[in-house]
Every structure is written in C-alpha cells, then in structure tokens.
Write a protein that holds these residues in place. Structure first.
Motif, PDB file in Angstrom:
ATOM      1  N   TYR A 132      12.776  40.768  39.988  1.00 52.54           N
ATOM      2  CA  TYR A 132      13.862  39.799  40.029  1.00 52.54           C
ATOM      3  C   TYR A 132      13.892  38.936  38.767  1.00 52.54           C
ATOM      4  O   TYR A 132      14.967  38.552  38.297  1.00 52.54           O
ATOM      5  CB  TYR A 132      13.732  38.957  41.289  1.00 52.54           C
ATOM      6  CG  TYR A 132      13.593  39.816  42.527  1.00 52.54           C
ATOM      7  CD1 TYR A 132      14.582  40.737  42.876  1.00 52.54           C
ATOM      8  CD2 TYR A 132      12.451  39.759  43.326  1.00 52.54           C
ATOM      9  CE1 TYR A 132      14.457  41.547  43.984  1.00 52.54           C
ATOM     10  CE2 TYR A 132      12.315  40.576  44.441  1.00 52.54           C
ATOM     11  CZ  TYR A 132      13.315  41.465  44.765  1.00 52.54           C
ATOM     12  OH  TYR A 132      13.183  42.280  45.864  1.00 52.54           O
ATOM     13  N   LEU A 154      20.432  40.037  32.855  1.00 55.88           N
ATOM     14  CA  LEU A 154      21.750  39.504  33.180  1.00 55.88           C
ATOM     15  C   LEU A 154      22.099  38.304  32.311  1.00 55.88           C
ATOM     16  O   LEU A 154      23.250  38.143  31.873  1.00 55.88           O
ATOM     17  CB  LEU A 154      21.802  39.127  34.668  1.00 55.88           C
ATOM     18  CG  LEU A 154      21.793  40.292  35.658  1.00 55.88           C
ATOM     19  CD1 LEU A 154      21.702  39.779  37.092  1.00 55.88           C
ATOM     20  CD2 LEU A 154      23.040  41.151  35.498  1.00 55.88           C
ATOM     21  N   ARG A 162      27.872  38.166  36.221  1.00 54.78           N
ATOM     22  CA  ARG A 162      27.799  38.334  37.664  1.00 54.78           C
ATOM     23  C   ARG A 162      27.011  37.166  38.243  1.00 54.78           C
ATOM     24  O   ARG A 162      25.787  37.210  38.357  1.00 54.78           O
ATOM     25  CB  ARG A 162      27.131  39.664  38.036  1.00 54.78           C
ATOM     26  CG  ARG A 162      27.949  40.901  37.719  1.00 54.78           C
ATOM     27  CD  ARG A 162      29.169  41.004  38.620  1.00 54.78           C
ATOM     28  NE  ARG A 162      29.888  42.264  38.408  1.00 54.78           N
ATOM     29  CZ  ARG A 162      30.853  42.432  37.533  1.00 54.78           C
ATOM     30  NH1 ARG A 162      31.210  41.415  36.762  1.00 54.78           N
ATOM     31  NH2 ARG A 162      31.460  43.588  37.401  1.00 54.78           N
ATOM     32  N   ASP A 220      26.971  36.034  41.294  1.00 52.69           N
ATOM     33  CA  ASP A 220      26.364  36.336  42.594  1.00 52.69           C
ATOM     34  C   ASP A 220      25.042  37.077  42.425  1.00 52.69           C
ATOM     35  O   ASP A 220      24.099  36.856  43.199  1.00 52.69           O
ATOM     36  CB  ASP A 220      27.326  37.168  43.435  1.00 52.69           C
ATOM     37  CG  ASP A 220      28.413  36.325  44.069  1.00 52.69           C
ATOM     38  OD1 ASP A 220      29.106  36.822  44.961  1.00 52.69           O
ATOM     39  OD2 ASP A 220      28.564  35.162  43.674  1.00 52.69           O
ATOM     40  N   TYR A 221      24.961  37.951  41.442  1.00 52.65           N
ATOM     41  CA  TYR A 221      23.713  38.671  41.202  1.00 52.65           C
ATOM     42  C   TYR A 221      22.596  37.691  40.824  1.00 52.65           C
ATOM     43  O   TYR A 221      21.462  37.807  41.293  1.00 52.65           O
ATOM     44  CB  TYR A 221      23.903  39.705  40.090  1.00 52.65           C
ATOM     45  CG  TYR A 221      24.563  40.982  40.537  1.00 52.65           C
ATOM     46  CD1 TYR A 221      23.871  42.181  40.575  1.00 52.65           C
ATOM     47  CD2 TYR A 221      25.892  41.000  40.936  1.00 52.65           C
ATOM     48  CE1 TYR A 221      24.465  43.364  40.983  1.00 52.65           C
ATOM     49  CE2 TYR A 221      26.503  42.174  41.347  1.00 52.65           C
ATOM     50  CZ  TYR A 221      25.792  43.349  41.369  1.00 52.65           C
ATOM     51  OH  TYR A 221      26.395  44.511  41.790  1.00 52.65           O
ATOM     52  N   HIS A 246      19.301  37.220  43.164  1.00 50.98           N
ATOM     53  CA  HIS A 246      18.005  37.584  42.594  1.00 50.98           C
ATOM     54  C   HIS A 246      17.073  36.380  42.488  1.00 50.98           C
ATOM     55  O   HIS A 246      15.857  36.510  42.685  1.00 50.98           O
ATOM     56  CB  HIS A 246      18.200  38.223  41.222  1.00 50.98           C
ATOM     57  CG  HIS A 246      18.864  39.562  41.265  1.00 50.98           C
ATOM     58  ND1 HIS A 246      18.802  40.378  42.365  1.00 50.98           N
ATOM     59  CD2 HIS A 246      19.611  40.236  40.337  1.00 50.98           C
ATOM     60  CE1 HIS A 246      19.471  41.499  42.131  1.00 50.98           C
ATOM     61  NE2 HIS A 246      19.971  41.430  40.920  1.00 50.98           N
ATOM     62  N   TYR A 251      17.090  49.298  40.456  1.00 56.16           N
ATOM     63  CA  TYR A 251      17.228  48.795  41.822  1.00 56.16           C
ATOM     64  C   TYR A 251      16.584  49.753  42.824  1.00 56.16           C
ATOM     65  O   TYR A 251      15.998  49.308  43.821  1.00 56.16           O
ATOM     66  CB  TYR A 251      18.703  48.592  42.153  1.00 56.16           C
ATOM     67  CG  TYR A 251      19.308  47.353  41.532  1.00 56.16           C
ATOM     68  CD1 TYR A 251      18.682  46.113  41.654  1.00 56.16           C
ATOM     69  CD2 TYR A 251      20.507  47.412  40.831  1.00 56.16           C
ATOM     70  CE1 TYR A 251      19.235  44.981  41.099  1.00 56.16           C
ATOM     71  CE2 TYR A 251      21.061  46.275  40.263  1.00 56.16           C
ATOM     72  CZ  TYR A 251      20.424  45.060  40.400  1.00 56.16           C
ATOM     73  OH  TYR A 251      20.961  43.928  39.849  1.00 56.16           O
ATOM     74  N   THR A 305      19.185  44.678  50.399  1.00 59.19           N
ATOM     75  CA  THR A 305      19.858  44.127  49.221  1.00 59.19           C
ATOM     76  C   THR A 305      19.729  45.055  48.027  1.00 59.19           C
ATOM     77  O   THR A 305      20.696  45.272  47.277  1.00 59.19           O
ATOM     78  CB  THR A 305      19.272  42.747  48.888  1.00 59.19           C
ATOM     79  OG1 THR A 305      19.444  41.872  50.007  1.00 59.19           O
ATOM     80  CG2 THR A 305      19.967  42.135  47.684  1.00 59.19           C
ATOM     81  N   CYS A 354      22.680  46.948  45.800  1.00 60.77           N
ATOM     82  CA  CYS A 354      22.789  46.763  44.354  1.00 60.77           C
ATOM     83  C   CYS A 354      22.946  48.084  43.616  1.00 60.77           C
ATOM     84  O   CYS A 354      23.398  48.092  42.460  1.00 60.77           O
ATOM     85  CB  CYS A 354      21.558  46.028  43.820  1.00 60.77           C
ATOM     86  SG  CYS A 354      21.498  44.276  44.240  1.00 60.77           S
ATOM     87  N   LEU A 365      27.249  44.017  45.215  1.00 62.36           N
ATOM     88  CA  LEU A 365      26.469  42.898  45.732  1.00 62.36           C
ATOM     89  C   LEU A 365      27.295  41.627  45.681  1.00 62.36           C
ATOM     90  O   LEU A 365      27.957  41.343  44.679  1.00 62.36           O
ATOM     91  CB  LEU A 365      25.194  42.712  44.907  1.00 62.36           C
ATOM     92  CG  LEU A 365      24.281  41.552  45.348  1.00 62.36           C
ATOM     93  CD1 LEU A 365      23.677  41.854  46.712  1.00 62.36           C
ATOM     94  CD2 LEU A 365      23.195  41.305  44.328  1.00 62.36           C
ATOM     95  N   ARG A 366      27.215  40.865  46.745  1.00 63.56           N
ATOM     96  CA  ARG A 366      27.887  39.573  46.797  1.00 63.56           C
ATOM     97  C   ARG A 366      27.035  38.594  47.575  1.00 63.56           C
ATOM     98  O   ARG A 366      26.382  38.960  48.552  1.00 63.56           O
ATOM     99  CB  ARG A 366      29.260  39.709  47.452  1.00 63.56           C
ATOM    100  CG  ARG A 366      30.143  38.489  47.218  1.00 63.56           C
ATOM    101  CD  ARG A 366      31.535  38.694  47.744  1.00 63.56           C
ATOM    102  NE  ARG A 366      32.368  37.525  47.484  1.00 63.56           N
ATOM    103  CZ  ARG A 366      33.561  37.329  48.009  1.00 63.56           C
ATOM    104  NH1 ARG A 366      34.060  38.228  48.826  1.00 63.56           N
ATOM    105  NH2 ARG A 366      34.251  36.247  47.735  1.00 63.56           N
ATOM    106  N   SER A 367      27.042  37.347  47.134  1.00 67.47           N
ATOM    107  CA  SER A 367      26.266  36.314  47.805  1.00 67.47           C
ATOM    108  C   SER A 367      26.762  36.124  49.230  1.00 67.47           C
ATOM    109  O   SER A 367      27.974  36.106  49.473  1.00 67.47           O
ATOM    110  CB  SER A 367      26.388  34.998  47.028  1.00 67.47           C
ATOM    111  OG  SER A 367      25.976  33.906  47.826  1.00 67.47           O
TER     112      SER A 367
END
Length: 351
Positions: free
Chosen positions: A153, A160, A171, A173-174, A178, A230, A312, A316, A322-324
């Motif tokens: 993570y 990212l 992203r 949300d990613y 994470h 992932y 999760t 991914c 992936l979304r929160s």
C-alpha cells in the motif's frame, strides 16, 4: 415485328417477382449483391434457385427472408460497435473487415496467466521460507507477515503520487482506500508487537529487509502492470487469511481465555472508525462493528480484515474498478440535496 418486341419487353417488366429475379440469381449473382440489403444472398444454393423457379414465392418465404436479413443486420451492428470500442485507433482492415479480436483477447489471457503464475510462484516461495522458520512461533510469524503485508500500500501510493505529480493519472479514491488499508495493517502490526512477536532481533531483521526489497519490487511491478501488482497483493492477503483462520481453529479455545489486546480494543471499538470502514470496499460503511472481548475476537477480526483486503485487491485488478465506500454515501447526499433532504440526515448517513 415491333409489336412482338414491345410485348416481350412488357412481359419482362411485369413479371418482376419471378422471371427477372430468377435469371438474375442464375446469371449475375455479383451484380445483384450490390442492390440487395446488406449485400446478402437470400437464395444461395442451386436447389433453392430451382425451387424458386418452379413455384411462386409465398408470404411465409418472404417473412423468413426478412427475418434472416434482420438478424444479419443486428449482428453487423454489434460487431461494428465492438470493433470501435475495442480498437479506437484502428478503423478496420483495408478491405472493410473488422480486425481479429480473438487474437488480442487470447494474447491478453496469456499475459494474465503469466503474471498470475509468477505471483503464485513468488508467494509459494515466501510461504515455504516462513513455514520453515516459524513452524511453532505464531506471533513472530504474524509480526513478519504484517510487516510485509502493509508494504504494497505504501508502494501503490508512492506511484500514484508520482503519476499525479506528472499529471498522468489522478485517482483520489485509490489513495484514500490504500491509506486506509495501510492504517489497518499498521494496527495489526502493533497488536503483534504488543504480543511480543518482535522480541527477537532476527525476526525484526528479516521482516525489515524483506519489506525493503518488497517495496521496490512492488513499485517496479506496479509501474509495469498494476493488475499484476494488485494480484500479487491479493495472493499475500489470501495467505494471511488462511494463516489466521488455521490459527483460530487450532488455538481458539486458548484464545478465548486470554484478555483482548489494548491496541485492538482501541482500534476496533473506540474513536472515529472512518478509516476502518474505508478499506472495506465490498460493504457499506458502518455495516461492520466488531466486538472485542478476548483474544479470540481479536484474531477473528484480523482474519476478517484480511478477507476484506482480498476483495479490495480483486476489485483493483479491473482498471478504474475501485471506489471509496464513502463516495456512495456522498453521492446519495448530493442527489437527495436537490429533493429537500435535511442536512442533518446527510450527516447522520455519512457518520
């Protein structure tokens, strides 16, 4: 002579549904194809041509031919839409035929198979080392596992942030999910340290050096193929779930007699559990509220956390999949705000 010639011409023009079409199918099928809808031959075999010349076409035959034409036209539309979606840079071949999608799909399947085979091989190799070194030292094994499991993570967020700095990929949300995953794994690690899993110098040395190597390996893998990175993390989390599950089944009765870890009580039951809900992308927020009464409950919830990590990581592996979990509640409040939903109700929904 002129009268007979005109009558012949008139006879040919009148018999449009029989003689002219039959001669055209027999003598000039290529010319007729250019005038037929979708360029299709309704009657193709000599047997069909002979049958058509012997009897007039009935209403049922016209209905069957129209159905065939309609089905073929629908197939063409589906193929063209698939072509434009899968190959945005390619408008097809020079002869107007769509490119071969099966070869691209087959190549992708082979790439995925190779990636997963490498990940499984690496995971099995690490598992054999841990089985040899920590056969009967459970807390030390868990300390090493949690030190390793939280590393990906950090690596994901590093890459990212790099992409975001360059303006390549953003992203939010990613990053949120994470970070929540690393926060959860950190508390697993604190629990193992409270239980004495890091008491030996060798265990700390091994875990830290594996973690450093694992970090750079994951960064490289994530830049090369996020799907592969992932999936590798999913393999690690799956092994962690199986390890904790086996430990609970073997030591469950003894764990029920031990008092709960202070770190676990504070993390699972006290304060704001926003980050606890954030990494569990397969369930709505606030739907899981653990009870911590003894060490059995502690390890049971750690095991369930690893299962949520697996889900999760699975999500991914699909790009943009992936979304929160809190994003859905935020969207619900934004939609309901236009219909007069009180602000207090929105605040209660998101808490």
């Amino acid at each position: 002579m002129a009268t007979s010639t005109s009558s012949v011409v008139l006879g040919i023009s009148v018999s449009s549904s029989t003689s002219l079409k039959i001669r055209s199918f027999r003598n000039a099928p290529t010319v007729l194809n250019s005038h037929t809808p979708s360029g299709l031959n309704v009657v193709t075999s000599p047997h069909h041509r002979h049958a058509a010349s012997q009897r007039p076409l009935s209403r049922n035959s016209f209905r069957v031919q129209a159905t065939v034409l309609q089905e073929d036209e629908e197939k063409v539309v589906v193929e063209e839409s698939f072509q434009s979606k899968s190959y945005p840079e390619n408008g097809g071949g020079g002869n107007g035929e769509p490119p071969d999608a099966s070869s691209s799909s087959g190549l992708e399947k082979w790439v995925v198979k190779i990636e997963q085979s490498i990940n499984i091989f690496l995971t099995d190799s690490v598992i054999k080392i841990l089985d040899t070194l920590y056969h009967d030292r459970h807390y030390a094994r868990f300390f090493v596992l949690e030190t390793i499991a939280r590393v990906p993570y950090f690596a994901f967020m590093s890459v990212l942030h790099l992409y975001e700095s360059f303006g390549w990929w953003r992203r939010a949300d990613y990053l949120k999910v994470h970070f929540a995953e690393s926060w959860n794994e950190m508390h697993h690690l604190l629990i193992m340290e409270e239980l004495g899993g890091n008491s030996w110098w060798f265990d700390r040395f091994l875990a830290q050096h594996i973690a450093v190597f694992y970090y750079f390996m994951t960064v490289f893998m994530y830049m090369l193929s996020p799907r592969m990175a992932y999936h590798f993390s999913e393999c690690v989390e799956s092994h962690a779930f199986e390890t904790y599950d086996k430990f609970i089944k073997d030591q469950g009765e003894q764990l029920k007699k031990l008092p709960a870890s202070n770190v676990a009580v504070k993390y699972y039951t006290e304060g704001n559990l926003y980050l606890f809900d954030e990494f569990q992308t397969a369930r709505p927020p606030t739907s899981r509220r653990p009870k911590i009464e003894n060490m059995y409950d502690v390890f049971l919830n750690i095991r369930d956390d690893e299962a949520e990590h697996c889900k999760t990581m699975k999500a991914c592996q699909t790009h943009g999949g992936l979304r929160s979990p809190h994003s859905y509640t935020d969207d619900a409040c934004e939609e309901d705000a236009g219909y007069g939903l009180p602000q207090a109700d929105c605040e209660e929904l998101t808490q």
